[in-house]
Structures are given as C-alpha cells and as structure tokens.
Design an enzyme around this catalytic site. Structure first.
Site, PDB file in Angstrom:
ATOM      1  N   GLU A 177       0.795  -1.234   0.000  1.00 20.46           N
ATOM      2  CA  GLU A 177       0.000   0.000   0.000  1.00 20.46           C
ATOM      3  C   GLU A 177       0.829   1.286   0.000  1.00 20.46           C
ATOM      4  O   GLU A 177       0.581   2.204   0.776  1.00 20.46           O
ATOM      5  CB  GLU A 177      -0.973  -0.015   1.189  1.00 20.46           C
ATOM      6  CG  GLU A 177      -1.922  -1.193   1.127  1.00 20.46           C
ATOM      7  CD  GLU A 177      -2.912  -1.274   2.298  1.00 20.46           C
ATOM      8  OE1 GLU A 177      -2.870  -0.394   3.171  1.00 20.46           O
ATOM      9  OE2 GLU A 177      -3.710  -2.212   2.334  1.00 20.46           O
ATOM     10  N   GLU A 282      -5.738 -11.062  -1.716  1.00 19.59           N
ATOM     11  CA  GLU A 282      -6.666 -10.910  -0.583  1.00 19.59           C
ATOM     12  C   GLU A 282      -8.097 -10.865  -1.112  1.00 19.59           C
ATOM     13  O   GLU A 282      -8.830  -9.899  -0.894  1.00 19.59           O
ATOM     14  CB  GLU A 282      -6.349  -9.625   0.203  1.00 19.59           C
ATOM     15  CG  GLU A 282      -4.908  -9.553   0.666  1.00 19.59           C
ATOM     16  CD  GLU A 282      -4.592  -8.294   1.479  1.00 19.59           C
ATOM     17  OE1 GLU A 282      -5.522  -7.605   1.931  1.00 19.59           O
ATOM     18  OE2 GLU A 282      -3.389  -8.013   1.648  1.00 19.59           O
TER      19      GLU A 282
END
Ligand code: XIL
Length: 393
Positions: A177, A282
């Site tokens: 991220e 994910e």
C-alpha cells in the site's frame, strides 16, 4: 469371439464390429479412473483441485486458527487450499513488537503447518505503514527517526524475518500500500523519513535475505486506471535499477459494484506486460452497501459508524443477492483463467464468511458474506459456480 464366429460363421463383419465394441468397452472400464481423475466426471470438490493446472488457491488464516483453536477450519484449509497467508501474525506489530523482541510463536506454527501439509506459504508483509509499532519511526528522544536509523531498522527486521524462514516462505509481499488512489506515492513515515528509495531498499534487503523467494509489491484498488499506472511506473523504475521484483499483488477486496470487470482485466494485462507475475492476494467480495465511494478500497483506518441500513442481511442473504455475487465471482474467475499464464496464485482473505474481516470493516458489527464457504464451513452455491469453471479455459 469364438462364440460369435460359431453363431455367425459366415458373417465376419458382425464379429469384427462386436470385437471393436468390446475392446472400446474394455478400454473404457480400464481407463475409467484416469478419466475421472482428469476431471471429465463430476466437478471437483475442492478449489485447489479445480485450479490445479492454473494457479495456486489459498486462504489467509488467523492466529487462533494457526494455534489450533478452530480445528474444523484447519481441516477445511487442508482440504481446499494449497497456499496460505498469515492474516496478521507476520505483520510487524505482531512478529516484532519491541525493538529487541520478536514473537515467533504463531508464525513458526504456521510455517510448520505449511511444511507438514506441503503448502506454499506467502509472507505478508514486510514494509507497511499500518500495524507497525510507533517505536519503529522514533529515535531515543521520541523524535522522528533519521533516514539512517529507520533504514537500519528496516534492514534488520527484513533480514531477521525473511532470513529465519528462508526456503520455507516462498514469497514475500515486500511493500504494501505505498500508493495513493491517484497513483502517486503515499505519504507515510517510510516515505517522509527515508525518501522514495525506501521501496527499492526494502526489495534489496529482502532479496539478500532469501535470494530464492519471490518478491512483490501489494496494494488494493489496483484495478483503478490511475493506481494501475502508478504501480506500473513503480515496477518499471525498480526494473531499471535492476532490483528483483517478481510480481504485483492485487489485493482484491471487491464488492457488487466494484470493480468493473474490464478494469480488473486491463490491470492484469498491464502488469503482465511488464514481465512480472500477478497474484490475487486478498480476495473477498462484500455484498453489503458501502457508504462513501471515496473510502472504497481497504484502508484499515477507515472506521464508519454502524447504521442499520448498512447491515441489511443480518438474518440471512437473499437468494437474488447471492446470485449476483456468484455471477460476479464466476466472471472474475473466468478472467483469471484466461490469464492463468501470468497468475501465480489466488488467495481468499479468510477461510469462511464468519472469519472475514469484512464483518468488521469499514464499520464494525455487520454480517457480510464475502467468501465461498459459509459460517458452518459448508460450500455456498457460489463455490459450485466457481469450481464448475474448472477446465473452462
Ligand atoms: C486486515 C486483517 O484482516 C484484520 O484482521 C486486521 O485487523 C487489519 O488488517 N489490506 C491488507 C491486510 O494488506 O493486511 C488487511 O488485513 C486488510 C487490508
């Protein structure tokens, strides 16, 4: 065939036809188990089997599951998946809570479980701005740590964690991220205190600690064109610096409205064009309303107020919504199968609906249904929809 020849002594073609028929039948009987194994028979009953020729299929597991407090979930894991990720126990705050203290208990248990069951273990995660203790970014006086201090901490963390599991954790999400939604670099203490080269440094340290591990960059909302471009630029810059980066992890926290399938596919193609692998790291698909599209994604600091209208399926999922989700999951898998040559693994974020973090994010106290197995570990209709695609490539 003597008895036929006796019956039809003058009609050899009947005898020949019967003999051909019998040999086909015999061959069919003898080969039947192989035919079944090849999946020609019923649809496979496990995800790992369904996509065995395509990509690994996995799940994220929690600390309590790893520590044996939910044996039914771990039995299911063995039956369904061939790769695992630690949902939390390898994150900095868990594995390295104090500067001079590592906590290996749960991570070691996960490594042992993966080894015992011959599963591929994906390391999550080395450098992230979330779930990292404050001390990491501070010096002895409580001021922001200098570039040198922070780099040396990052180096020692990566060397210690990656080094301990060398050859046992097959891949690492090295940086997580690092990008904003517009594709620019996210303002984090890593960026502020080290500079933009913190990403390259993290990859260098990880590569040195385990030259055999696959290393990749991981983020959410990578289907968005601007963020996709940012990730592609990042990879190209690392490649130009001859840094080893092997893949991009598209987290894949999706919903009924996001993403558009064409955007998802365009990102896979764009990343494949860079010569790196793509991992869906994910995967989940929320069926619940999402209050504000500006928060859409997976920023774990988002914490909205619970409101009844945002929790419409507390007593069960209406079949038409389940169908909508199943159709979208099937479309995702069709796209992933079409790009199976570049997709290394697909990992669900949780084992069953009850375990999913989506029950608690972006607000706590909701009942979501984002995975393929229900709260009692039973396959949902969407599960059969997905495994039914096996062989459809
Ligand atoms: C989540 C976990 O599922 C939760 O249990 C935890 O409380 C917060 O983090 N992106 C990531 C994951 O990379 O590590 C996050 O996992 C979800 C968003």
């Amino acid at each position: 065939m003597t008895f036929l020849n006796d019956l039809y002594p003058e009609n050899s073609s009947v005898t020949q036809l019967f003999s051909i028929f019998m040999s086909i039948m015999l061959g069919f009987v003898l080969n039947a188990p192989d035919v079944r194994a090849a999946g020609v028979d019923a649809a496979p009953d496990s995800l790992k089997q369904a996509f065995v020729d395509d990509f690994l299929v996995g799940a994220a597991v929690s600390r309590s599951q790893i520590m044996g407090e939910d044996p039914a979930a771990m039995d299911l894991v063995k039956q369904q998946f061939n790769t695992l990720t630690a949902e939390n126990v390898m994150k900095w705050e868990k594995i390295h809570p104090l500067e001079d203290q590592y906590d290996w208990e749960a991570a070691d248990a996960l490594v042992a479980f993966s080894q015992a069951n011959d599963m591929y273990l994906a390391g999550h995660v080395l450098v992230w701005h979330q779930q990292v203790p404050d001390w990491v970014f501070k010096d002895a006086d409580g001021n922001p740590a200098s570039r040198e201090l922070l780099l040396s901490r990052m180096k020692s963390h990566i060397e210690t964690v990656v080094g301990r599991y060398q050859g046992k954790v097959q891949s690492w999400e090295v940086v997580n991220e690092a990008l904003n939604e517009d594709g620019s670099l996210r303002q984090t203490p890593w960026l502020d205190q080290i500079g933009a080269d913190y990403i390259a440094k993290a990859f260098e340290f990880a590569h040195r600690a385990d030259p055999g591990a696959k290393l990749y960059y991981n983020d959410f909302n990578l289907y968005k064109p601007e963020k996709r471009a940012g990730a592609a630029l990042l990879v190209r810059q690392l490649q130009e610096m001859a840094i080893d980066i092997h893949g991009i992890g598209m987290q894949g926290h999706y919903g009924l409205d996001n993403p558009q399938m064409s955007d998802f596919e365009d990102s896979i193609k764009a990343f494949a064009g860079l010569g790196v692998e793509v991992y869906i790291t994910e995967l989940d698909m929320s069926v619940l309303p999402f209050p504000d599209q500006a928060d859409w994604g997976a920023d774990i600091t988002v914490n909205l107020e619970l409101n009844k209208q945002y929790n419409p399926y507390a007593d069960g999922l209406p079949p038409e919504v389940a169908k909508q989700q199943a159709d979208r999951y099937a479309e995702l898998f069709r796209i992933m199968l079409a790009h199976r040559d570049v997709i290394g693994r697909v990992t669900f974020w949780g084992v069953n609906d009850g375990h999913s973090w989506k029950n608690g994010w972006p607000m706590s106290g909701r009942t979501d249904y984002p995975l393929l197995l229900d709260r009692d570990n039973r396959p949902k209709p969407v599960f059969y929809e997905v495994v039914g695609l096996a062989g459809n490539r």
